[in-house]
Design a protein around this motif. Structure first.
Motif, PDB file in Angstrom:
ATOM      1  N   GLU A 127      48.087  -9.570 -30.668  1.00  0.00           N
ATOM      2  CA  GLU A 127      47.730 -11.002 -30.666  1.00  0.00           C
ATOM      3  C   GLU A 127      47.032 -11.366 -31.980  1.00  0.00           C
ATOM      4  O   GLU A 127      47.338 -12.375 -32.606  1.00  0.00           O
ATOM      5  N   VAL A 128      46.085 -10.508 -32.370  1.00  0.00           N
ATOM      6  CA  VAL A 128      45.320 -10.762 -33.588  1.00  0.00           C
ATOM      7  C   VAL A 128      46.260 -10.795 -34.787  1.00  0.00           C
ATOM      8  O   VAL A 128      46.166 -11.678 -35.654  1.00  0.00           O
TER       9      VAL A 128
ATOM     10  N   VAL B  82      41.199 -10.193 -41.122  1.00  0.00           N
ATOM     11  CA  VAL B  82      40.558  -9.426 -40.057  1.00  0.00           C
ATOM     12  C   VAL B  82      39.454  -8.540 -40.624  1.00  0.00           C
ATOM     13  O   VAL B  82      39.458  -8.197 -41.800  1.00  0.00           O
ATOM     14  N   SER B  83      38.546  -8.205 -39.733  1.00  0.00           N
ATOM     15  CA  SER B  83      37.487  -7.277 -40.084  1.00  0.00           C
ATOM     16  C   SER B  83      37.485  -6.205 -38.997  1.00  0.00           C
ATOM     17  O   SER B  83      37.430  -6.522 -37.806  1.00  0.00           O
ATOM     18  N   ILE B  84      37.597  -4.946 -39.398  1.00  0.00           N
ATOM     19  CA  ILE B  84      37.634  -3.857 -38.421  1.00  0.00           C
ATOM     20  C   ILE B  84      36.267  -3.188 -38.395  1.00  0.00           C
ATOM     21  O   ILE B  84      35.758  -2.756 -39.426  1.00  0.00           O
TER      22      ILE B  84
ATOM     23  N   LEU C 261      34.264  -1.475 -41.192  1.00  0.00           N
ATOM     24  CA  LEU C 261      34.973  -0.390 -41.881  1.00  0.00           C
ATOM     25  C   LEU C 261      35.902  -0.951 -42.948  1.00  0.00           C
ATOM     26  O   LEU C 261      36.049  -0.383 -44.025  1.00  0.00           O
ATOM     27  N   LYS C 262      36.532  -2.061 -42.610  1.00  0.00           N
ATOM     28  CA  LYS C 262      37.482  -2.641 -43.559  1.00  0.00           C
ATOM     29  C   LYS C 262      37.630  -4.126 -43.263  1.00  0.00           C
ATOM     30  O   LYS C 262      37.583  -4.546 -42.111  1.00  0.00           O
ATOM     31  N   GLU C 263      37.822  -4.898 -44.312  1.00  0.00           N
ATOM     32  CA  GLU C 263      38.001  -6.336 -44.118  1.00  0.00           C
ATOM     33  C   GLU C 263      38.983  -6.859 -45.149  1.00  0.00           C
ATOM     34  O   GLU C 263      38.993  -6.410 -46.296  1.00  0.00           O
TER      35      GLU C 263
ATOM     36  N   VAL D  37      45.402  -9.952 -43.370  1.00  0.00           N
ATOM     37  CA  VAL D  37      46.236  -9.079 -42.532  1.00  0.00           C
ATOM     38  C   VAL D  37      47.346  -8.436 -43.360  1.00  0.00           C
ATOM     39  O   VAL D  37      47.618  -7.237 -43.228  1.00  0.00           O
ATOM     40  N   GLN D  38      47.964  -9.228 -44.247  1.00  0.00           N
ATOM     41  CA  GLN D  38      49.084  -8.695 -45.046  1.00  0.00           C
ATOM     42  C   GLN D  38      48.634  -7.533 -45.937  1.00  0.00           C
ATOM     43  O   GLN D  38      49.397  -6.610 -46.190  1.00  0.00           O
ATOM     44  N   GLU D  39      47.383  -7.587 -46.400  1.00  0.00           N
ATOM     45  CA  GLU D  39      46.887  -6.506 -47.269  1.00  0.00           C
ATOM     46  C   GLU D  39      46.503  -5.274 -46.467  1.00  0.00           C
ATOM     47  O   GLU D  39      46.702  -4.142 -46.909  1.00  0.00           O
ATOM     48  N   LEU D  40      45.944  -5.498 -45.282  1.00  0.00           N
ATOM     49  CA  LEU D  40      45.479  -4.353 -44.488  1.00  0.00           C
ATOM     50  C   LEU D  40      46.632  -3.613 -43.811  1.00  0.00           C
ATOM     51  O   LEU D  40      46.540  -2.408 -43.563  1.00  0.00           O
TER      52      LEU D  40
END
Lengths: 261, 284
Positions: free
Chosen positions: A196-197, A204-206, A213-215, A218-221
């Motif tokens: 969904e996210v 996003v920020s994980i 941990l990572k931010e 979306v396309q980059e992560l």
């Protein structure tokens, strides 16, 4: 343009002897973007959204909501918040809950009636005359979303908004987020449902154990050919302490066959 | 203010839909009516005075019990249900201050208790009128004092429910209320020199100013006076061997004075402030 939300070096612990559930977290949300806050249970996501919504105070750090402090009611005037497992005054009906919240938002009577009616239609709760105490989890979640959008918020915080919804409800939430984004509303989505996210969020920020941990976008992560879920699991495993992911030992133990002594 | 009124409106609506308070009120009103009818249907040759004495004695048991139960029922639920269910999360995320929320809850809860008090006051006055009347003033002030006392009890329960389970909160307030009543009795004994030990007198006096003072009317004294009148007894001054004289009726507690009423008001304000502070500090 000033950020809708600015979180700077935020730390939170609930008791002095407890570890920090949010530890030196910083990020900001720009107008019109959809931001996903991801992480396993206990990562500190709900604590962060509660601080942004003014429900809980930070232990240290600074949070700015629409230019003011989240503790200031005026700053929350343009905030919509749909809580995880939402609940409402039990002896009221859905239209009464929305009228109640419309009054808290300071909506004039005619506008309140119009919005309540439309929000009930959208949430498929129009004509529902039972009191909230008789609602299912899914109905409460729909009512939670309806009250969150009632004030036409500039910032909409959705904490696990689809947890108790059926597939049709999930589609409605996706459409809602897309529609609000198109109107310039900022959306902060806190969800376990990574698919969904991935579909609705720009950035996003994980998180894990209170830290980011990572931010990033979306396309980059998420590299080509992979999913956000794979990236999430890989990141989390890399940060987690080594643990035996096998089944509990008692599952593998020999069990007596039915009928044997 | 409009937000506090919105909270009050919907809190009242919720309270009226909970059956517990209405069951207590209905039972209480039925008992009051029963007390009023009983002297007319029970066999025996009763004078008006006898009927009024029996009625006042009965009301003295029924009305305080029913009103106190209502105060507990309201105090246990008015705020705790929002906090316990998580409804308060959605409410506090709206542009409402915690002070307005608490104010709205207080308006609703106090309003309902005053309405219940008015029902019991009217009921008591009607049954007194049906049984010879003549003591309307003391009945009215007894109910007014009760209303004042139960508002304090309700506030105490409300404050505790911000922190703990509402049943535990009610039990603690019940114990506190009992201890407060005992402290008042001990204080009366100190005032009448029944307790003479200096240390005990000091301790009782300190404790007395720490607990709320239950407001009372002249009801007790009125009942005793009527009982004496019925038996045509005249109570004169009684003197002890040391030459100090007193009227035995003076030993029966009279109506609360200005100091007690001011102390009640101070306690009310203090508890209100504690409630505002507790809700303001609450993290949800």
């Amino acid at each position: 343009m000033a950020p809708v939300v600015a979180v700077e070096d935020l730390r939170k612990r609930y008791r002095a002897r407890d570890p920090y559930v949010v530890d030196s977290v910083s990020f900001s949300l720009e107008p019109g973007e959809a931001f996903g806050l991801l992480g396993p249970n206990g990562a500190g996501k709900s604590s962060i959204v509660k601080i942004i919504a003014g429900l809980t105070r930070p232990s240290s750090g600074r949070v700015t909501l629409l230019g003011g402090s989240p503790q200031d009611p005026a700053a929350r005037a343009a905030l919509g918040f749909a809580a995880e497992e939402p609940d409402f005054p039990k002896y009221l009906c859905a239209d009464e809950v929305l009228d109640y919240f419309g009054r808290l938002l300071g909506l004039p009577a005619s506008e309140r009636r119009r919005r309540v009616s439309e929000a009930l239609e959208w949430s498929t709760l129009a004509g529902e005359r039972r009191q909230v105490r008789h609602f299912s989890k899914g109905m409460k979640q729909r009512l939670g979303l309806a009250q969150a959008i009632l004030g036409r918020p500039k910032l909409l915080i959705l904490d696990e908004p689809t947890a108790d919804l059926d597939p049709l409800g999930r589609r409605d939430v996706r459409d809602l987020i897309s529609g609000l984004k198109a109107q310039g509303t900022t959306v902060l989505l806190n969800s376990h449902l990574l698919s969904e996210v991935e579909r609705v969020c720009d950035r996003v920020s994980i998180m894990a154990r209170g830290k980011i941990l990572k931010e990033g976008p979306v396309q980059e992560l998420v590299p080509e050919g992979r999913t956000l879920e794979e990236v999430f699991v890989q990141l989390f495993d890399a940060s987690a302490q080594a643990r035996d992911a096998g089944l509990p030992a008692f599952i593998a133990e020999n069990q007596p066959r039915p009928g044997s002594i | 203010m409009p937000q506090a009124l919105a909270v009050a409106k919907y809190t009242l609506l919720e309270l009226t839909r909970r059956r517990l308070v209405f069951v207590i009120v209905a039972i209480g009103v039925a008992l009051v009516a029963g007390l009023g009818i009983a002297p007319h249907v029970l066999p025996g040759d009763h004078t008006d005075q006898d009927r009024v004495i029996a009625l006042l004695t009965g009301l003295q048991g029924v009305v305080p019990t029913a009103m106190t139960l209502c105060a507990f029922a309201v105090g246990m639920t008015v705020m705790n249900h929002d906090l316990d269910s998580g409804a308060v999360v959605s409410i506090f995320a709206k542009p409402i201050s915690r002070a307005s929320y608490t104010g709205g809850k207080l308006i609703a809860a106090t309003g309902l208790l005053l309405l219940i008090s008015a029902i019991f006051t009217s009921g008591s006055l009607i049954v007194v009128a049906a049984n010879g009347g003549s003591v309307y003033g003391v009945v009215f002030w007894t109910c007014a004092a009760l209303a004042a006392n139960i508002v304090l009890l309700m506030l105490l329960v409300m404050i505790l429910t911000v922190y703990i389970n509402n049943v535990v909160a009610a039990a603690l307030v019940l114990v506190f209320n009992y201890l407060a009543a005992q402290t008042q009795s001990l204080h009366a004994m100190v005032q009448h020199n029944v307790i003479t030990d200096a240390i005990a007198r000091t301790l009782v006096n300190i404790a007395y100013w720490g607990v709320p003072h239950e407001l009372i009317s002249n009801l007790q004294r009125q009942i005793m006076q009527m009982q004496l009148d019925t038996r045509e007894l005249v109570v004169g001054a009684t003197c002890d061997g040391h030459g100090s004289c007193y009227n035995p009726l003076d030993r029966v507690p009279g109506a609360s004075g200005a100091v007690d009423i001011i102390f009640w008001a101070g306690y009310l304000v203090a508890l209100g402030l504690v409630l505002f502070w507790a809700v303001r500090r609450k993290q949800v």
